[in-house]
Motif scaffolding. Structure first.
Motif, PDB file in Angstrom:
ATOM      1  N   LYS A 176     -94.835  93.538  58.128  1.00 50.70           N
ATOM      2  CA  LYS A 176     -94.994  94.329  59.355  1.00 50.70           C
ATOM      3  C   LYS A 176     -93.699  95.011  59.770  1.00 50.70           C
ATOM      4  CE  LYS A 176     -98.560  91.189  61.106  1.00 50.70           C
ATOM      5  NZ  LYS A 176     -98.916  90.213  62.162  1.00 50.70           N
ATOM      6  N   GLU A 208    -104.802  82.822  58.316  1.00 46.06           N
ATOM      7  CA  GLU A 208    -104.603  84.237  58.657  1.00 46.06           C
ATOM      8  C   GLU A 208    -104.135  85.020  57.438  1.00 46.06           C
ATOM      9  OE1 GLU A 208    -102.124  87.556  59.156  1.00 46.06           O
ATOM     10  OE2 GLU A 208    -101.119  85.608  59.235  1.00 46.06           O
ATOM     11  N   MET A 263    -106.550  88.321  65.079  1.00 45.10           N
ATOM     12  CA  MET A 263    -105.930  89.230  64.127  1.00 45.10           C
ATOM     13  C   MET A 263    -106.455  90.628  64.405  1.00 45.10           C
ATOM     14  SD  MET A 263    -106.642  86.842  60.791  1.00 45.10           S
ATOM     15  CE  MET A 263    -108.292  86.495  61.426  1.00 45.10           C
ATOM     16  N   ASP A 264    -105.563  91.611  64.465  1.00 42.85           N
ATOM     17  CA  ASP A 264    -105.954  93.001  64.714  1.00 42.85           C
ATOM     18  C   ASP A 264    -105.778  93.814  63.436  1.00 42.85           C
ATOM     19  OD1 ASP A 264    -106.329  92.284  67.350  1.00 42.85           O
ATOM     20  OD2 ASP A 264    -104.307  92.890  67.953  1.00 42.85           O
ATOM     21  N   PHE A 265    -106.822  94.559  63.064  1.00 40.61           N
ATOM     22  CA  PHE A 265    -106.786  95.396  61.868  1.00 40.61           C
ATOM     23  C   PHE A 265    -107.062  96.846  62.242  1.00 40.61           C
ATOM     24  CE2 PHE A 265    -107.798  91.127  60.477  1.00 40.61           C
ATOM     25  CZ  PHE A 265    -106.897  90.952  59.431  1.00 40.61           C
ATOM     26  N   ARG A 282    -110.590  93.527  66.239  1.00 38.32           N
ATOM     27  CA  ARG A 282    -109.895  92.281  66.572  1.00 38.32           C
ATOM     28  C   ARG A 282    -110.802  91.125  66.175  1.00 38.32           C
ATOM     29  NH1 ARG A 282    -106.731  91.315  72.081  1.00 38.32           N
ATOM     30  NH2 ARG A 282    -105.148  92.294  70.749  1.00 38.32           N
ATOM     31  N   SER A 310    -106.226  88.116  56.058  1.00 37.25           N
ATOM     32  CA  SER A 310    -105.536  89.410  56.044  1.00 37.25           C
ATOM     33  C   SER A 310    -105.384  89.943  54.629  1.00 37.25           C
ATOM     34  CB  SER A 310    -104.158  89.278  56.713  1.00 37.25           C
ATOM     35  OG  SER A 310    -104.286  88.965  58.085  1.00 37.25           O
ATOM     36  N   HIS A 331    -106.937  93.408  53.367  1.00 35.35           N
ATOM     37  CA  HIS A 331    -106.018  94.426  52.843  1.00 35.35           C
ATOM     38  C   HIS A 331    -106.409  94.838  51.430  1.00 35.35           C
ATOM     39  CE1 HIS A 331    -102.289  96.665  52.423  1.00 35.35           C
ATOM     40  NE2 HIS A 331    -102.086  96.058  51.268  1.00 35.35           N
ATOM     41  N   PHE A 349    -101.073  89.881  65.430  1.00 33.46           N
ATOM     42  CA  PHE A 349    -101.457  88.498  65.155  1.00 33.46           C
ATOM     43  C   PHE A 349    -100.987  87.639  66.319  1.00 33.46           C
ATOM     44  CE2 PHE A 349     -99.922  84.387  63.144  1.00 33.46           C
ATOM     45  CZ  PHE A 349    -101.173  83.792  63.145  1.00 33.46           C
ATOM     46  N   GLU A 403    -104.193  97.298  57.419  1.00 34.14           N
ATOM     47  CA  GLU A 403    -103.034  96.487  57.738  1.00 34.14           C
ATOM     48  C   GLU A 403    -103.346  95.570  58.915  1.00 34.14           C
ATOM     49  OE1 GLU A 403    -100.399  96.366  55.981  1.00 34.14           O
ATOM     50  OE2 GLU A 403    -100.769  98.114  54.691  1.00 34.14           O
ATOM     51  N   ASN A 404    -102.753  94.391  58.885  1.00 34.42           N
ATOM     52  CA  ASN A 404    -102.806  93.507  60.048  1.00 34.42           C
ATOM     53  C   ASN A 404    -101.730  94.003  61.009  1.00 34.42           C
ATOM     54  OD1 ASN A 404    -102.310  91.417  61.927  1.00 34.42           O
ATOM     55  ND2 ASN A 404    -103.005  89.859  60.488  1.00 34.42           N
TER      56      ASN A 404
END
Length: 382
Positions: A175, A102, A129-131, A222, A106, A110, A120, A116-117
């Motif tokens: 985060k 991850e 993973m969500d961006f 996602r 990520s 980035h 997670f 940004e992630n």
């Protein structure tokens, strides 16, 4: 109570250790034990707490509160007792593979897009993973290839504890705002990120990173990822499925797409042929029905789709003034369509509603709906 010594920060490869029990008390479904030192990582950073055994007693979860790590065990442990802890290493290592992967993915996203992630989740059998930005399918493939090049290069995974002055000069992902000592995970040229979880010692231990799916999520993307042993198991399952499909189709795995496409086209052709034959059967059946009654009522089981309406139209073509076609059974209920080329059939529909609680509606020339009732009562009413 003193803080627990975290052996997993001294060496993430520690699988077994000895410790002393500081306390142990009852909780729901078991007990929570505190040791003076532990290799069990508590839940944090999107990663679940470790499981394993303490003196053979199962550890079902591990969590941290105020610097103290609590081990959730099935049986009590006596305070002051010397114990031997053993991680469920297969699960721990699998989680480290996912988590380190991850960071690589990520970091690449980035650096390439500035995204940004923002989410997670490391589940028992998947990782998401969500961006906060869009990614195309082609870009996803490029990200996957770059991530695996980092794995194949066996890049080191550094753990850093920079002082405040050094940290102030560093560019790193995080985060949340972190108070006190910040723990940094650095994969050279790929990612620098604050993280509290254990990671593999080098990227090569991940083995493989596979980005299996991507969906739009809150204006971004996602991404579903499988890494290491999970990616291997996924490949094995898919290979076995491909082998079985190949056996069914009597075709080589490399030609399965063409074989399935041929089958799909054949299916479309056969469905069209069947539809044509069923239509001809309905036309022939309509030719056998007396249409001299003012209202022609037909009960025909097994009609699907638009066949009830087609059957009605065949009877209207033959001269029926009003035609009502019902399909279904008395037990399960009927679907119906009523039509005419000369009269308003809506009053008949209202009569069905009043007497049978029918549900439906339509235009003057055709109504349709559903009801429950007996053939005899429906015939008498109409």
């Amino acid at each position: 109570m003193e803080h627990t010594v975290k052996l997993f920060y001294e060496d993430t490869a520690v699988k077994e250790f000895d410790a002393a029990v500081l306390s142990c008390g009852p909780v729901k479904d078991g007990y929570e034990a505190v040791l003076d030192r532990t290799a069990f990582f508590p839940e944090g950073g999107g990663q679940y707490g470790d499981t394993g055994w303490i003196d053979g007693i199962p550890v079902t979860d591990t969590r941290e509160k105020g610097g103290i790590i609590y081990h959730y065990v099935k049986e009590p442990l006596e305070a002051g007792r010397q114990v031997h802890g053993r991680l469920d290493w297969d699960i721990r290592f699998e989680r480290m593979q996912q988590h380190s992967a991850e960071h690589i993915v990520s970091g690449i996203i980035h650096r390439r897009f500035g995204y940004e992630n923002v989410g997670f989740h490391l589940g028992a059998d998947y990782c998401t993973m969500d961006f906060n930005g869009p990614i195309t399918k082609e870009q996803l493939r490029e990200i996957e290839e770059e991530a695996n090049r980092a794995v194949f290069a066996d890049l080191p995974v550094y753990v850093l504890y920079p002082d405040k002055e050094t940290l102030a000069q560093m560019e790193y992902r995080s985060k949340i705002e972190i108070e006190g000592q910040v723990r940094i995970i650095e994969i050279p040229g790929i990612d620098v990120c604050a993280c509290c979880a254990p990671h593999v010692e080098s990227a090569g231990q991940i083995g493989l990173i596979k980005l299996v799916d991507m969906t739009n999520y809150k204006g971004g993307e996602r991404i579903h990822m499988l890494s290491g042993i999970r990616a291997l198991k996924d490949y094995q399952r898919k290979q076995e499925s491909a082998r079985k499909i190949g056996n069914i189709l009597c075709e080589q795995e490399s030609k399965l797409v063409d074989a399935v496409e041929h089958m799909r086209q054949e299916d479309i052709r056969l469905k069209g042929e069947i539809a044509g034959l069923r239509k001809q059967i309905l036309r022939n059946r309509a030719g056998e029905i007396d249409v001299t009654e003012h209202v022609v009522i037909v009960f025909e089981e097994g009609l699907s789709g638009d066949e009830a309406r087609e059957f009605m139209n065949f009877l209207l073509e033959r001269g029926a003034g009003v035609c009502a076609v019902f399909t279904g059974t008395e037990e399960a209920g009927y679907r119906y369509v009523i039509g005419s080329r000369t009269e308003d059939v809506r009053p008949l529909n209202e009569r069905l509603k009043e007497n049978f609680g029918a549900r439906g509606g339509g235009r003057p020339e055709m109504v349709q709906g559903s009801l429950t009732g007996t053939r005899d009562r429906i015939k008498v009413l109409l």
